[in-house]
Design an enzyme around this catalytic site. Structure first.
Site, mmCIF file in Angstrom:
data_model
loop_
_atom_site.group_PDB
_atom_site.id
_atom_site.type_symbol
_atom_site.label_atom_id
_atom_site.label_comp_id
_atom_site.label_asym_id
_atom_site.label_seq_id
_atom_site.Cartn_x
_atom_site.Cartn_y
_atom_site.Cartn_z
ATOM 1 N N ARG A 157 5.276 7.766 64.374
ATOM 2 C CA ARG A 157 5.374 7.745 62.911
ATOM 3 C C ARG A 157 5.113 6.322 62.418
ATOM 4 O O ARG A 157 5.831 5.400 62.783
ATOM 5 C CB ARG A 157 6.775 8.194 62.469
ATOM 6 C CG ARG A 157 6.929 8.082 60.965
ATOM 7 C CD ARG A 157 8.351 8.263 60.473
ATOM 8 N NE ARG A 157 8.377 8.024 59.044
ATOM 9 C CZ ARG A 157 9.423 7.671 58.339
ATOM 10 N NH1 ARG A 157 10.606 7.517 58.936
ATOM 11 N NH2 ARG A 157 9.337 7.477 57.047
ATOM 12 N N HIS A 166 6.009 4.013 52.100
ATOM 13 C CA HIS A 166 7.291 3.511 52.615
ATOM 14 C C HIS A 166 7.640 2.236 51.830
ATOM 15 O O HIS A 166 7.797 1.154 52.403
ATOM 16 C CB HIS A 166 7.185 3.241 54.119
ATOM 17 C CG HIS A 166 8.492 3.188 54.852
ATOM 18 N ND1 HIS A 166 8.844 4.055 55.853
ATOM 19 C CD2 HIS A 166 9.548 2.342 54.739
ATOM 20 C CE1 HIS A 166 10.037 3.746 56.335
ATOM 21 N NE2 HIS A 166 10.502 2.695 55.666
ATOM 22 N N GLU A 169 12.655 8.105 51.930
ATOM 23 C CA GLU A 169 14.040 7.919 51.489
ATOM 24 C C GLU A 169 14.224 7.724 49.986
ATOM 25 O O GLU A 169 14.514 6.611 49.517
ATOM 26 C CB GLU A 169 14.676 6.756 52.269
ATOM 27 C CG GLU A 169 14.737 7.041 53.754
ATOM 28 C CD GLU A 169 15.536 6.003 54.537
ATOM 29 O OE1 GLU A 169 15.921 4.977 53.952
ATOM 30 O OE2 GLU A 169 15.784 6.242 55.723
ATOM 31 N N ASN A 183 16.188 11.520 58.186
ATOM 32 C CA ASN A 183 16.628 10.245 58.745
ATOM 33 C C ASN A 183 18.155 10.270 58.748
ATOM 34 O O ASN A 183 18.770 10.573 57.717
ATOM 35 C CB ASN A 183 16.151 9.078 57.878
ATOM 36 C CG ASN A 183 14.632 8.984 57.800
ATOM 37 O OD1 ASN A 183 13.920 9.699 58.504
ATOM 38 N ND2 ASN A 183 14.138 8.110 56.948
HETATM 39 C C1 BGC Z 1 14.387 2.810 56.484
HETATM 40 C C2 BGC Z 1 13.788 1.843 57.470
HETATM 41 C C3 BGC Z 1 14.834 0.826 57.892
HETATM 42 C C4 BGC Z 1 15.968 1.577 58.551
HETATM 43 C C5 BGC Z 1 17.063 0.722 59.151
HETATM 44 C C6 BGC Z 1 15.783 3.255 56.828
HETATM 45 O O1 BGC Z 1 16.537 3.383 55.680
HETATM 46 O O2 BGC Z 1 13.525 3.899 56.291
HETATM 47 O O3 BGC Z 1 12.662 1.276 56.889
HETATM 48 O O4 BGC Z 1 14.329 -0.160 58.739
HETATM 49 O O5 BGC Z 1 16.570 2.418 57.597
HETATM 50 O O6 BGC Z 1 17.811 0.061 58.201
#
Ligand code: BGC
Length: 496
Positions: free
Chosen positions: A106, A151, A196, A333
């Site tokens: 990804r 992103h 996110e 996530n």
């Molecule tokens: C984000 C990443 C970030 C990770 C760790 C996620 O919220 O998508 O870009 O590095 O958290 O903090």
């Protein structure tokens, strides 16, 4: 501290952990092997790894611009101008991916690298060449490219008019996505639209913690959520109309969700609707639109506060129809969980998300569970509970895990990361054994990289990067050795 030591010692001797006392583990239930169809990957994002912020015609993003002017925002005063130089050194990342034996990678496309002004009439061929080469190299090595369209590095021009707080972004986002589908969709079959929504909207447009640094609590977040949902939904429809038949790709949206534990199921449901439902309900529910409780309470608060209309109105029939069902899977996530309760008095400023949400965090939540170098606590039970919540609430939609990871301050002997990945994969396996439709897992992250406000101080990678050497060599940590064995055997218990 003791709990952490215990984890490390147990990790060293490579045996099973009994962490009942710690209350931060999951016990194996059912089959101990992942199904043959389950895919393992790794993850990254453009701004965090590419560097080359102004090389070969790339335009500036809001992160480039803001951190140049305000280095004080970042823990170690750094930025991602060079980062780990994946733009120049992608072959080193590829080598790491091959060593691990992943099924997919990804990564994200930086909008201003391809369209320096953000508008699609500003095409930058060198940026396109770079992503073509990344995609082709991955495929030549049997690794599926899983591509995040956005992103967070918005082209500066798009922010001039408010970015995601202005509905003009919807058309421009769709135009950008359309270009990606026509440039890369012959080879990319898994697309993730906007990373996110919670982190982007709450921190970017509510309380100014990250660029674009808008302070507009109780209003900015909701404009952002609304436009983001429209941009996502319209992109999905455009793909169905123009590309799906020929390209046969799938589209999802990556949501970061903290499962909200509480002793009262009404409180959990409320917490989950405000944490996750604002995005999930319009896209995945049978009824569409925002969760009823969210619509009702924000309308009521808005009225009491003297506003003429709700600060978060219904999406309306037209947009509800576009947004509802606009995902072939949910990209999930998961890092940690929350523990919530009803407040004893008023919470939050007037107006604010906190006041609308009207819940408070339980003091001392998960304090027995190890804490990473960043905010996150080791709570794998939260992932198992979340996957079951999604199964029950959203018709067992396919879930692809697109992030999950542990931060530390560095070092190759990262036993806590191993325990974290092992326990969270156990949570996934338990959920699968219990009928949840989880089909893949990509830990965060492949290599140590620029961790936004934590700079380079906090590390999530399976590979360490030598930041002072000209070729920034990637070195596998113990966790990379562990994960490689998991991928090979589809089982979780390994000594490293
Ligand atoms: C984000 C990443 C970030 C990770 C760790 C996620 O919220 O998508 O870009 O590095 O958290 O903090």
């Amino acid at each position: 501290m003791w709990s952490l030591l215990l984890f490390v010692i147990i990790g060293l001797i490579g045996s099973e952990i009994s962490v009942d006392a710690l209350n931060c583990t999951v016990r194996p239930k059912g089959s101990s092997k992942f199904p043959k169809t389950f895919k393992f990957g790794a993850a990254s994002s453009a701004y965090q790894v590419e560097g080359a912020w102004n090389v070969d015609g790339k335009g500036p993003s809001i992160w480039d611009e803001y951190l140049h002017e305000h280095p004080d925002l970042v823990k170690d005063g750094s930025n991602a101008d060079d980062s780990v130089e994946s733009y120049r050194l992608f072959d080193s990342d590829l080598k790491a991916l091959k060593e691990l034996g992943v099924d997919h990678y990804r990564f994200s496309i930086a909008w201003p690298r391809i369209f320096p002004t953000g508008y699609v009439n500003s095409k930058n061929q060198k940026g396109i060449d770079y992503y073509n080469s990344v995609i082709d190299k991955l495929l030549a090595n049997g690794i599926e490219p899983v591509v995040t369209i956005f992103h967070w590095e918005l082209p500066v021009n798009m922010q001039k008019f408010g970015g995601f707080s202005n509905s003009f972004i919807v058309d421009h986002f769709v135009d950008y996505a359309e270009q990606l589908f026509s440039l890369f969709g012959d080879r990319v079959k898994t697309w993730l639209t906007i990373n996110e929504p919670n982190e982007m909207c709450k921190f970017g447009f509510g309380n100014a913690r990250v660029p674009p640094m808008i302070v507009a609590p109780g209003i900015g977040e909701y404009l952002c959520y609304t436009n983001l949902l429209k941009a996502h939904g319209a992109t999905y429809r455009m793909y169905q109309e123009k590309f799906a038949e020929k390209q046969r790709g799938k589209i999802g949206i990556p949501c970061n969700v903290n499962y909200m534990f509480s002793n009262d199921s009404d409180v959990t449901n409320r917490g989950m609707d405000f944490e996750f439902g604002i995005i999930a309900h319009p896209i995945l529910s049978k009824s569409g639109d925002l969760p009823p409780i969210v619509l009702h309470d924000i309308a009521k608060n808005s009225q009491e506060e003297g506003f003429k209309r709700s600060r978060l109105p219904s999406l309306g029939k037209y947009w509800t129809a576009i947004i509802q069902g606009s995902a072939d899977f949910l990209a999930l996530n998961y890092y940690t969980a929350g523990q919530i309760e009803r407040p004893t008095g008023p919470v939050g400023a007037i107006p604010s998300f906190d006041r609308d949400n009207n819940l408070t965090s339980t003091p001392h939540a998960f304090e027995n569970c190890p804490q990473a170098s960043t905010y996150l606590r080791f709570v794998p039970e939260g992932l198992e509970a979340l996957l079951k919540y999604i199964r029950d609430k959203y018709d067992n939609i396919e879930v692809k895990m697109t992030e999950n990871g542990w931060s530390d301050s560095g070092g190759l002997d990262d036993y806590m990361r191993i325990e974290y990945v092992k326990n969270h994969l156990q949570a996934v396996l338990n959920a699968i054994n219990d009928g949840c439709n989880v089909t893949s897992y990509a830990p965060w992250s492949l290599v140590d990289s620029f961790e936004f406000l934590n700079g380079y101080a906090d590390k999530f990678g399976f590979y360490a990067v030598n930041m002072t050497s000209p070729n920034k060599e990637r070195t596998p940590k113990k966790s990379a050795r562990y994960y490689k064995k998991v991928i090979k055997t589809r089982k979780l218990n390994h000594k490293v």
